[in-house]
Design a protein around this motif. Structure first.
Motif, PDB file in Angstrom:
ATOM      1  N   GLY A 122       0.777  -1.388   0.106  1.00 29.07           N
ATOM      2  CA  GLY A 122      -0.018   0.000   0.040  1.00 29.07           C
ATOM      3  C   GLY A 122       0.929   1.353   0.106  1.00 29.07           C
ATOM      4  N   ARG A 123       0.238   2.468   0.081  1.00 35.50           N
ATOM      5  CA  ARG A 123       0.961   3.510   0.178  1.00 35.50           C
ATOM      6  C   ARG A 123       1.857   3.731   1.313  1.00 35.50           C
ATOM      7  NH1 ARG A 123      -3.340   8.359   1.773  1.00 35.50           N
ATOM      8  NH2 ARG A 123      -3.923   7.438   3.830  1.00 35.50           N
ATOM      9  N   THR A 124       3.066   4.303   1.052  1.00 36.46           N
ATOM     10  CA  THR A 124       4.056   4.443   1.958  1.00 36.46           C
ATOM     11  C   THR A 124       4.016   5.538   2.699  1.00 36.46           C
ATOM     12  OG1 THR A 124       5.682   3.181   0.751  1.00 36.46           O
ATOM     13  CG2 THR A 124       6.571   4.599   2.396  1.00 36.46           C
ATOM     14  N   VAL A 125       3.994   5.510   3.967  1.00 41.27           N
ATOM     15  CA  VAL A 125       3.724   6.735   5.030  1.00 41.27           C
ATOM     16  C   VAL A 125       5.015   7.161   5.671  1.00 41.27           C
ATOM     17  CG1 VAL A 125       2.494   7.794   7.034  1.00 41.27           C
ATOM     18  CG2 VAL A 125       1.415   5.911   5.638  1.00 41.27           C
ATOM     19  N   THR A 126       5.370   8.483   5.388  1.00 44.14           N
ATOM     20  CA  THR A 126       6.675   8.921   6.212  1.00 44.14           C
ATOM     21  C   THR A 126       6.288  10.212   7.081  1.00 44.14           C
ATOM     22  OG1 THR A 126       8.018   8.410   4.258  1.00 44.14           O
ATOM     23  CG2 THR A 126       8.840  10.141   6.155  1.00 44.14           C
ATOM     24  N   LYS A 127       6.621  10.339   8.395  1.00 45.63           N
ATOM     25  CA  LYS A 127       6.362  11.018   9.298  1.00 45.63           C
ATOM     26  C   LYS A 127       7.855  11.710  10.082  1.00 45.63           C
ATOM     27  CE  LYS A 127       1.993   9.222  10.753  1.00 45.63           C
ATOM     28  NZ  LYS A 127       1.378   8.765  12.027  1.00 45.63           N
ATOM     29  N   PHE A 128       7.914  12.998  10.274  1.00 40.65           N
ATOM     30  CA  PHE A 128       8.640  13.586  10.871  1.00 40.65           C
ATOM     31  C   PHE A 128       8.397  14.123  12.114  1.00 40.65           C
ATOM     32  CE2 PHE A 128      10.894  13.548   6.802  1.00 40.65           C
ATOM     33  CZ  PHE A 128      12.233  13.653   6.994  1.00 40.65           C
ATOM     34  N   TYR A 129       9.350  14.082  13.168  1.00 38.89           N
ATOM     35  CA  TYR A 129       8.960  14.374  14.680  1.00 38.89           C
ATOM     36  C   TYR A 129       9.942  15.273  15.303  1.00 38.89           C
ATOM     37  CZ  TYR A 129       6.087  10.289  14.388  1.00 38.89           C
ATOM     38  OH  TYR A 129       5.014   9.474  13.799  1.00 38.89           O
ATOM     39  N   TYR A 130       9.485  16.355  16.119  1.00 39.34           N
ATOM     40  CA  TYR A 130      10.628  17.028  17.061  1.00 39.34           C
ATOM     41  C   TYR A 130       9.945  16.738  18.280  1.00 39.34           C
ATOM     42  CZ  TYR A 130      12.983  20.603  19.070  1.00 39.34           C
ATOM     43  OH  TYR A 130      13.876  21.510  19.843  1.00 39.34           O
ATOM     44  N   TYR A 131      10.988  15.734  18.950  1.00 33.97           N
ATOM     45  CA  TYR A 131      10.663  15.493  20.346  1.00 33.97           C
ATOM     46  C   TYR A 131       9.284  15.210  20.698  1.00 33.97           C
ATOM     47  CZ  TYR A 131      15.058  17.099  21.761  1.00 33.97           C
ATOM     48  OH  TYR A 131      16.618  17.517  21.908  1.00 33.97           O
ATOM     49  N   GLY A 132       8.797  14.165  19.964  1.00 37.89           N
ATOM     50  CA  GLY A 132       7.389  13.723  19.805  1.00 37.89           C
ATOM     51  C   GLY A 132       6.307  14.312  19.145  1.00 37.89           C
ATOM     52  N   ASP A 133       6.745  15.798  18.818  1.00 39.89           N
ATOM     53  CA  ASP A 133       5.625  16.333  18.192  1.00 39.89           C
ATOM     54  C   ASP A 133       5.595  16.228  16.542  1.00 39.89           C
ATOM     55  OD1 ASP A 133       4.447  17.536  20.483  1.00 39.89           O
ATOM     56  OD2 ASP A 133       5.835  19.009  20.337  1.00 39.89           O
ATOM     57  N   THR A 134       4.668  15.846  15.823  1.00 36.63           N
ATOM     58  CA  THR A 134       4.543  15.487  14.400  1.00 36.63           C
ATOM     59  C   THR A 134       4.549  16.883  13.710  1.00 36.63           C
ATOM     60  OG1 THR A 134       3.111  13.601  14.962  1.00 36.63           O
ATOM     61  CG2 THR A 134       3.306  14.521  12.820  1.00 36.63           C
ATOM     62  N   LEU A 135       5.670  16.859  12.991  1.00 32.39           N
ATOM     63  CA  LEU A 135       5.984  18.190  12.070  1.00 32.39           C
ATOM     64  C   LEU A 135       5.400  17.894  10.852  1.00 32.39           C
ATOM     65  CD1 LEU A 135       9.895  18.757  12.858  1.00 32.39           C
ATOM     66  CD2 LEU A 135       7.869  19.598  13.876  1.00 32.39           C
ATOM     67  N   GLY A 136       4.816  16.945  10.078  1.00 33.28           N
ATOM     68  CA  GLY A 136       4.296  16.695   8.912  1.00 33.28           C
ATOM     69  C   GLY A 136       4.035  15.245   8.630  1.00 33.28           C
ATOM     70  N   VAL A 137       3.416  14.772   8.019  1.00 33.99           N
ATOM     71  CA  VAL A 137       3.027  13.701   7.067  1.00 33.99           C
ATOM     72  C   VAL A 137       3.086  13.653   5.578  1.00 33.99           C
ATOM     73  CG1 VAL A 137       1.553  11.751   7.084  1.00 33.99           C
ATOM     74  CG2 VAL A 137       1.750  12.981   9.203  1.00 33.99           C
ATOM     75  N   ALA A 138       3.920  12.686   5.029  1.00 35.48           N
ATOM     76  CA  ALA A 138       3.933  12.585   3.593  1.00 35.48           C
ATOM     77  C   ALA A 138       3.218  11.075   3.230  1.00 35.48           C
ATOM     78  CB  ALA A 138       5.014  13.164   3.134  1.00 35.48           C
ATOM     79  N   TYR A 139       3.021  11.020   1.845  1.00 39.94           N
ATOM     80  CA  TYR A 139       2.712   9.766   1.174  1.00 39.94           C
ATOM     81  C   TYR A 139       3.271   9.344   0.042  1.00 39.94           C
ATOM     82  CZ  TYR A 139      -0.974   9.954   5.020  1.00 39.94           C
ATOM     83  OH  TYR A 139      -1.511  10.270   6.290  1.00 39.94           O
ATOM     84  N   ALA A 140       3.832   8.250  -0.215  1.00 40.52           N
ATOM     85  CA  ALA A 140       4.108   7.799  -1.626  1.00 40.52           C
ATOM     86  C   ALA A 140       3.160   6.760  -2.082  1.00 40.52           C
ATOM     87  CB  ALA A 140       5.828   7.105  -1.355  1.00 40.52           C
ATOM     88  N   PRO A 141       2.894   6.668  -3.254  1.00 32.69           N
ATOM     89  CA  PRO A 141       2.070   5.878  -3.765  1.00 32.69           C
ATOM     90  C   PRO A 141       2.392   4.317  -3.633  1.00 32.69           C
ATOM     91  CG  PRO A 141       3.254   6.789  -5.815  1.00 32.69           C
ATOM     92  CD  PRO A 141       3.497   7.418  -4.489  1.00 32.69           C
ATOM     93  N   ALA A 142       0.961   3.537  -3.777  1.00 37.79           N
ATOM     94  CA  ALA A 142       1.122   2.153  -3.366  1.00 37.79           C
ATOM     95  C   ALA A 142       1.872   1.310  -4.966  1.00 37.79           C
ATOM     96  CB  ALA A 142      -0.275   1.451  -3.422  1.00 37.79           C
ATOM     97  N   GLY A 143       2.281   0.046  -4.829  1.00 35.48           N
ATOM     98  CA  GLY A 143       2.752  -0.405  -5.833  1.00 35.48           C
ATOM     99  C   GLY A 143       2.766  -1.829  -5.891  1.00 35.48           C
ATOM    100  N   GLN A 144       3.728  -2.435  -6.676  1.00 32.39           N
ATOM    101  CA  GLN A 144       3.921  -4.077  -6.720  1.00 32.39           C
ATOM    102  C   GLN A 144       5.391  -4.053  -7.124  1.00 32.39           C
ATOM    103  OE1 GLN A 144       0.778  -6.328  -8.073  1.00 32.39           O
ATOM    104  NE2 GLN A 144       2.272  -8.070  -8.638  1.00 32.39           N
ATOM    105  N   LEU A 145       6.168  -4.939  -6.410  1.00 32.81           N
ATOM    106  CA  LEU A 145       7.414  -5.343  -6.810  1.00 32.81           C
ATOM    107  C   LEU A 145       7.474  -6.586  -7.308  1.00 32.81           C
ATOM    108  CD1 LEU A 145       9.561  -3.661  -3.928  1.00 32.81           C
ATOM    109  CD2 LEU A 145       9.593  -3.053  -6.277  1.00 32.81           C
ATOM    110  N   GLY A 146       8.249  -6.817  -8.183  1.00 35.99           N
ATOM    111  CA  GLY A 146       8.541  -8.349  -8.681  1.00 35.99           C
ATOM    112  C   GLY A 146       9.241  -9.088  -7.896  1.00 35.99           C
TER     113      GLY A 146
END
Length: 233
Positions: A122-146
């Motif tokens: 499924g889509r990949t989720v990336t989060k950045f934190y500063y001492y536990g506080d979420t600075l932002g969330v970004a997503y990469a598309p889903a896919g399939q690997l051979g």
């Protein structure tokens, strides 16, 4: 005339002899049964040998499948690079905080499938934190690997939003130490299917520590360190 009549009577009294070709003896019948027994025994031996060979082939095939297709391993995540794409710093006497900043980071992440079958994720989720506080969330598309393939994903995120920059501790740390310590987490969920007979859901994650060198004019990446981890919700 009397001799002829006597010879005829003696011929009538002579017992008839059965032909061995028409009426076989008991010995011949026993020999036939013995021959059939040997034939049946050879058939049983042949069938047993065939069953043994087939069982050995199936066992070998199962072992091969177990150590190749059915030995499913988790995919791996790798942070290839991270760069500063944009840096903005604003000062204003009219705002509550004199300084606000925003930094846009672009990170490249690789997903590698070590299995002999394809991996659908499924889509990949990336989060950045500063001492536990979420600075932002970004997503990469889903896919399939051979099988035994890998792919690279680019993730772009603003990691210093104004609401975080309004924290006086952040501003003080930037001006006094010239550094900002962030952590990031990337997680992906997927599934491996072997001929539709065996399916396994997998979840993998990657924790990273990122140290930003911050000055009044620019931001640079000073160091990164990553470690695989269990998936976070």
């Amino acid at each position: 005339m009397a001799d002829y009549t006597k010879n005829k009577k003696e011929q009538q009294k002579t017992p008839s002899v059965q032909s061995p070709s028409i009426h076989p003896t008991n010995n011949a019948s026993a020999s036939s049964r013995h021959s059939k027994f040997h034939i049946n025994r050879r058939h049983v031996t042949y069938l047993c040998a065939c069953c043994t060979v087939i069982t050995a082939i199936l066992s070998l095939g199962i072992l091969v499948l177990y150590f190749t297709l059915f030995k499913v391993r988790d995919p791996t995540l790798t942070l290839n690079s991270i760069i500063v794409d944009d840096f903005k710093i604003n000062t204003s006497m009219s705002q509550k905080n004199l300084v606000s900043a925003n930094v846009t980071l672009v990170s490249e992440i690789s997903i590698k499938n070590p299995n002999m079958v394809s991996f659908k994720f499924g889509r990949t989720v990336t989060k950045f934190y500063y001492y536990g506080d979420t600075l932002g969330v970004a997503y990469a598309p889903a896919g399939q690997l051979g099988a035994r393939k890998d792919t690279r994903l680019n993730v772009t995120m603003d990691v210093l939003a104004n609401r975080i920059a309004e924290d006086n501790n952040v501003i003080e740390n930037i001006f006094l130490n010239g550094e900002l310590n962030l952590t990031s987490y990337t997680g992906v969920k997927g599934r491996v299917s072997v001929f539709g007979l065996y399916k396994k859901d997998m979840e993998v994650g990657l924790n990273c520590s990122v140290v930003l060198g911050v000055s009044i004019i620019n931001v640079v990446i000073k160091s990164t360190a990553c470690l695989a981890s269990e998936l976070k919700e």
